[in-house]
Every structure is written in C-alpha cells, then in structure tokens.
Design an enzyme around this catalytic site. Sequence first.
Site, PDB file in Angstrom:
ATOM      1  N   GLU A 146       5.524  -3.931  -5.174  1.00 37.54           N
ATOM      2  CA  GLU A 146       6.166  -3.422  -3.949  1.00 37.54           C
ATOM      3  C   GLU A 146       7.091  -2.248  -4.226  1.00 37.54           C
ATOM      4  O   GLU A 146       7.689  -2.169  -5.289  1.00 37.54           O
ATOM      5  CB  GLU A 146       7.061  -4.533  -3.371  1.00 37.54           C
ATOM      6  CG  GLU A 146       6.506  -5.289  -2.207  1.00 37.54           C
ATOM      7  CD  GLU A 146       6.439  -4.502  -0.902  1.00 37.54           C
ATOM      8  OE1 GLU A 146       6.953  -3.373  -0.842  1.00 37.54           O
ATOM      9  OE2 GLU A 146       5.865  -5.029   0.057  1.00 37.54           O
ATOM     10  N   LEU A 166       0.823  -1.226   0.000  1.00 40.43           N
ATOM     11  CA  LEU A 166       0.000   0.000   0.000  1.00 40.43           C
ATOM     12  C   LEU A 166       0.855   1.272   0.000  1.00 40.43           C
ATOM     13  O   LEU A 166       0.842   2.048  -0.946  1.00 40.43           O
ATOM     14  CB  LEU A 166      -0.924  -0.029   1.230  1.00 40.43           C
ATOM     15  CG  LEU A 166      -1.816   1.185   1.421  1.00 40.43           C
ATOM     16  CD1 LEU A 166      -2.942   1.224   0.395  1.00 40.43           C
ATOM     17  CD2 LEU A 166      -2.427   1.180   2.830  1.00 40.43           C
TER      18      LEU A 166
HETATM   19 MG    MG Z   1       5.604   0.291   0.686  1.00 43.90          MG
END
Ligand code: MG
Length: 225
Positions: free
Chosen positions: A173, A14
């Site tokens: 990521e 996130l």
């Molecule tokens: Mg991150």
Amino acid sequence: MEDKNILKAVLFDLDGVIVDTAKYHYKAWKWLADRENIYFDEIINERLKGVSRMASLEILLEESDKPYTQQEKESMCTLKNNQYLKMIEVLTPEDILEGVVDFLKELKSNGIKTAVCSASKSAKYIVDRLQLNAYFDWIVDGNDVTRPKPDPEVFEIGYTKLDCRSQESIVVEDAFAGIEAAQILGIKTVGIGDIKNLSNADLLFKNIKEINLNNILERLDFFRR
Ligand code: MG
Ligand code: BG6
C-alpha cells in the site's frame, strides 16, 4: 517460530503502487478545487489517498465554508472523475512502475497468488490499459465494496477470493488509510513511500523496485515454502 506462516497471497493497492495514477487524482482534484475557489495542496491530498471518491471530496470541502447539497456533491465527483478519466486514457504498459512486473513474476514463480484491492472504480480499466491482467488472480475495485478504506472490506474480499486467510497474506500500500485497513484484519503490511506518510506500515520501501521475496519474508515472519 510458531507464529510463522507460509505466504500465500499478496494483495496490491493499485493507485500509487502499480502505477502513478495518484498524480492524476491529485491534478483532477486540484482542477475541481481551483474551479470552486477552495484551497487544496499536496499535504491535504495525502489524506485522499486510498479513500473513496466521495470521501475524498468531503475532505477537500473541509476548506470551504459554503454548504453543498448532496446533489451538488455528486456532480462535483462526476466532474472530477471526468477530468481524471481523460488523464488516464493515455496510460500504457510503459506507465507500470519500475519493479512491479519483476515482483509479480517472482510471486507467480513461487506459487503465491495476487490480487488488486483498490478503492477505485476505474481499477479494472487501468489494469487492462497496463496489460497486467495475466498477473492477477483477482481484482477487487471500488464497485465491489460498500465501505471505503480504512474499512478493511476490500482486503477481506481479496484474500477470500484467493481462497487464503488474512495471516497468509500481505498488503502492499501507499496510503495510510490502506495500511490501517489491512492491520484491522491482522494482515502484515508493506508500505511504499515516505515514513512521514506511512509511519504505520510494518515494513517500508521507497519504491516497489526495492521489494523481493527475500527482503520481506523473514522480516514479516513468514516461512519460505
Ligand atoms: Mg494507493
Ligand atoms: C484510490 C485512490 O485508489 O481510489 C484515491 O488512492 C481515489 O485517491 C480512490 O479517490 C477512488 O478512485 P475513483 O477512481 O473511483 O474515483
């Protein structure tokens, strides 16, 4: 050719991938470090990305000679988090990074499941603020895991909740520790950021708006459905 799989799930980090909350984590840690007179900069901050709150504090304290008790460390984490929570109160859907919604829509229309797999205890709150709930089939956050990245627990929970296998999934990521975690499970990785921080990613893009299914499937050895 026999090694190729069908892509069934995309597991998203996130902070720093969907939204630039990484800058608020940095500001809040910098605030704490300045308060404690501890040297802290963006280079040290790179090592904090993807790791849990307490593990981040331990890295920050490497620059200090002062011994801190566990209780003091807990209070420092709370202080940092309170600063951070104040900063993220202003998040709106306008803060979603460019390209994220288009990619999520493309995944949905191709029947590919999605999950957020974040070390942050605020991940569900952030997804709510960004109004992205409808795009994710599952959210694993820092409250669901006992071991921080680079331990692969968060991704293991992610693909299992989506009823998929590691070899049918990819991870997106922005943190070295997150790429390491995915690779322990044999999950192919897409890094978002700079080669100097993400030399371990299987594929690397400067930002998420460069990603679409066409430019990842073949390069990560997946068949199209
Ligand atoms: Mg991150
Ligand atoms: C990760 C961030 O997503 O979450 C780290 O990359 C952060 O920088 C970690 O330390 C934990 O977040 P939180 O919100 O639970 O303190």
